[in-house]
Design an enzyme around this catalytic site. Sequence first.
Site, PDB file in Angstrom:
ATOM      1  N   TYR A  62       0.829  -1.210   0.000  1.00  0.00           N
ATOM      2  CA  TYR A  62       0.000   0.000   0.000  1.00  0.00           C
ATOM      3  C   TYR A  62       0.864   1.261   0.000  1.00  0.00           C
ATOM      4  O   TYR A  62       1.540   1.558   0.981  1.00  0.00           O
ATOM      5  CB  TYR A  62      -0.951   0.023   1.211  1.00  0.00           C
ATOM      6  CG  TYR A  62      -1.926  -1.127   1.259  1.00  0.00           C
ATOM      7  CD1 TYR A  62      -2.383  -1.737   0.090  1.00  0.00           C
ATOM      8  CD2 TYR A  62      -2.391  -1.625   2.466  1.00  0.00           C
ATOM      9  CE1 TYR A  62      -3.269  -2.797   0.130  1.00  0.00           C
ATOM     10  CE2 TYR A  62      -3.283  -2.693   2.509  1.00  0.00           C
ATOM     11  CZ  TYR A  62      -3.710  -3.273   1.333  1.00  0.00           C
ATOM     12  OH  TYR A  62      -4.580  -4.323   1.385  1.00  0.00           O
TER      13      TYR A  62
ATOM     14  N   HIS B  50      -0.086 -11.843   0.392  1.00  0.00           N
ATOM     15  CA  HIS B  50      -0.916 -10.804  -0.224  1.00  0.00           C
ATOM     16  C   HIS B  50      -1.261 -11.108  -1.690  1.00  0.00           C
ATOM     17  O   HIS B  50      -0.398 -11.026  -2.560  1.00  0.00           O
ATOM     18  CB  HIS B  50      -0.181  -9.458  -0.128  1.00  0.00           C
ATOM     19  CG  HIS B  50      -1.043  -8.263  -0.374  1.00  0.00           C
ATOM     20  ND1 HIS B  50      -0.596  -6.976  -0.184  1.00  0.00           N
ATOM     21  CD2 HIS B  50      -2.336  -8.145  -0.777  1.00  0.00           C
ATOM     22  CE1 HIS B  50      -1.565  -6.134  -0.484  1.00  0.00           C
ATOM     23  NE2 HIS B  50      -2.636  -6.815  -0.847  1.00  0.00           N
TER      24      HIS B  50
HETATM   25  P1  NAD Z   1     -13.569   0.157   0.832  1.00  0.00           P
HETATM   26  O1  NAD Z   1     -14.624  -0.443   0.029  1.00  0.00           O
HETATM   27  O2  NAD Z   1     -13.558  -0.093   2.269  1.00  0.00           O
HETATM   28  O3  NAD Z   1     -13.463   1.749   0.676  1.00  0.00           O
HETATM   29  C1  NAD Z   1     -13.248   2.387  -0.529  1.00  0.00           C
HETATM   30  C2  NAD Z   1     -13.106   3.883  -0.339  1.00  0.00           C
HETATM   31  O4  NAD Z   1     -14.222   4.413   0.369  1.00  0.00           O
HETATM   32  C3  NAD Z   1     -11.896   4.316   0.484  1.00  0.00           C
HETATM   33  O5  NAD Z   1     -11.366   5.465  -0.148  1.00  0.00           O
HETATM   34  C4  NAD Z   1     -12.453   4.744   1.814  1.00  0.00           C
HETATM   35  O6  NAD Z   1     -11.655   5.724   2.461  1.00  0.00           O
HETATM   36  C5  NAD Z   1     -13.781   5.317   1.394  1.00  0.00           C
HETATM   37  N1  NAD Z   1     -14.751   5.325   2.499  1.00  0.00           N
HETATM   38  C6  NAD Z   1     -14.749   4.608   3.633  1.00  0.00           C
HETATM   39  N2  NAD Z   1     -15.829   4.899   4.385  1.00  0.00           N
HETATM   40  C7  NAD Z   1     -16.528   5.825   3.695  1.00  0.00           C
HETATM   41  C8  NAD Z   1     -17.731   6.529   3.947  1.00  0.00           C
HETATM   42  N3  NAD Z   1     -18.446   6.325   5.055  1.00  0.00           N
HETATM   43  N4  NAD Z   1     -18.153   7.415   3.019  1.00  0.00           N
HETATM   44  C9  NAD Z   1     -17.471   7.617   1.888  1.00  0.00           C
HETATM   45  N5  NAD Z   1     -16.322   6.986   1.586  1.00  0.00           N
HETATM   46  C10 NAD Z   1     -15.847   6.105   2.485  1.00  0.00           C
HETATM   47  O7  NAD Z   1     -12.276  -0.432   0.140  1.00  0.00           O
HETATM   48  P2  NAD Z   1     -10.782  -0.537   0.523  1.00  0.00           P
HETATM   49  O8  NAD Z   1     -10.287   0.718   1.119  1.00  0.00           O
HETATM   50  O9  NAD Z   1     -10.161  -1.017  -0.707  1.00  0.00           O
HETATM   51  O10 NAD Z   1     -10.641  -1.786   1.573  1.00  0.00           O
HETATM   52  C11 NAD Z   1     -10.551  -1.651   2.944  1.00  0.00           C
HETATM   53  C12 NAD Z   1      -9.287  -2.254   3.492  1.00  0.00           C
HETATM   54  O11 NAD Z   1      -9.320  -3.670   3.331  1.00  0.00           O
HETATM   55  C13 NAD Z   1      -7.972  -1.813   2.848  1.00  0.00           C
HETATM   56  O12 NAD Z   1      -7.499  -0.622   3.417  1.00  0.00           O
HETATM   57  C14 NAD Z   1      -7.082  -2.984   3.159  1.00  0.00           C
HETATM   58  O13 NAD Z   1      -6.615  -2.862   4.486  1.00  0.00           O
HETATM   59  C15 NAD Z   1      -8.037  -4.161   3.074  1.00  0.00           C
HETATM   60  N6  NAD Z   1      -8.018  -4.805   1.729  1.00  0.00           N
HETATM   61  C16 NAD Z   1      -7.156  -5.842   1.535  1.00  0.00           C
HETATM   62  C17 NAD Z   1      -7.088  -6.469   0.300  1.00  0.00           C
HETATM   63  C18 NAD Z   1      -6.128  -7.604   0.113  1.00  0.00           C
HETATM   64  O14 NAD Z   1      -5.460  -7.983   1.050  1.00  0.00           O
HETATM   65  N7  NAD Z   1      -6.012  -8.161  -1.057  1.00  0.00           N
HETATM   66  C19 NAD Z   1      -7.892  -6.040  -0.746  1.00  0.00           C
HETATM   67  C20 NAD Z   1      -8.792  -5.000  -0.533  1.00  0.00           C
HETATM   68  C21 NAD Z   1      -8.836  -4.401   0.712  1.00  0.00           C
END
Ligand code: NAD
Length: 314
Positions: A56, A121
Amino acid sequence: MEKRELGKTGLKVSALGFGASPLGNVFGDVPLSDSIASVRRALDLGINFFDTSPYYGGTVSEKVLGECFKAIGVPRDQIIVSTKCGRYVEGFDFSAERVTRSIDESLTRLGLDYVDILQCHDIEFVSLDQIVNETIPALQKIKETGKARFIGITGLPLDVYTYVLDRVPPGSVDVILSYCHFGINDSTLVDLIPYLKSKGVGVISASPLAMGLLTDSGPPAWHPASDELKSACKLAAEHCRKKGKKITKIAMQYCLSNKDISTVLVGMNSSTQENVAAILELSSNGIDKELLDELENILEPVKNQTWPSGIQQS
Ligand code: NAD
């Protein structure tokens, strides 16, 4: 904040977990002071689970998360920290040598002596036999050193989990982290839960907002969904807006209502408070069933539609 058991690890994770990819500026620049405020607010609100990766922001997320913990002075036993290995901005490398070096680099960046969970990952991008025969055994050795307490695997296609879990010795993978497969538009992870339970594996589900598809501002430019899926999610968000409601709130609540999923990881920054409010409101008022039905109707033509990820396994 409700805490849930994570598989057989004995860890009790907050139902809502802090996804730290935004701290790596993945969704836009975040000043350090904002990151510290966001982590502090999350801790104040009862969030104890933090997920990051060297991938990240090309190590920035780990570094910033470490700086946040240091600035706030969080007692180590009050947080559960997960990082990953094998995926880097330079590419994938799941060799035993690289992942063994990787954990030391991550611990230095995070300013920690150990992580609670170390995950491979996005394993669908390499040979799964390498994960089974080389990476997981290397992670077991790391576990023995105490640098990681538990081991996990992450990836988008759900069949990577069965492939690996059917081939490793029982108990050698403690958790899986699935993303974009448990939300209003795609709930296919649910079908895998009985299998995961039978293997004693804890379930982390990430991206309840489908990496931005289920938000008012929409997904980032790099989002891999088809135009059809993007348009349907946009319609769903517009529908909520017209009714004076927020798609993010109901999308979060949908994910949090399944207790077989130990923790839902959402990418957090300024929205932490709002996301925690959604879970609190869920426990007092339940989900808005009428709105959920309407959204499920709008999303029906794209239900469970996903996108390709990784290499085809033979
Ligand atoms: P998400 O669907 O949680 O969020 C997407 C976007 O929406 C982000 O920019 C977030 O800041 C924003 N957001 C969050 N809450 C909100 C709200 N209430 N209103 C408006 N926008 C909002 O997707 P993500 O950030 O991709 O995933 C969450 C976490 O999961 C990542 O930070 C990571 O730690 C983990 N993740 C891991 C993998 C992997 O290991 N392959 C893949 C995807 C995600």
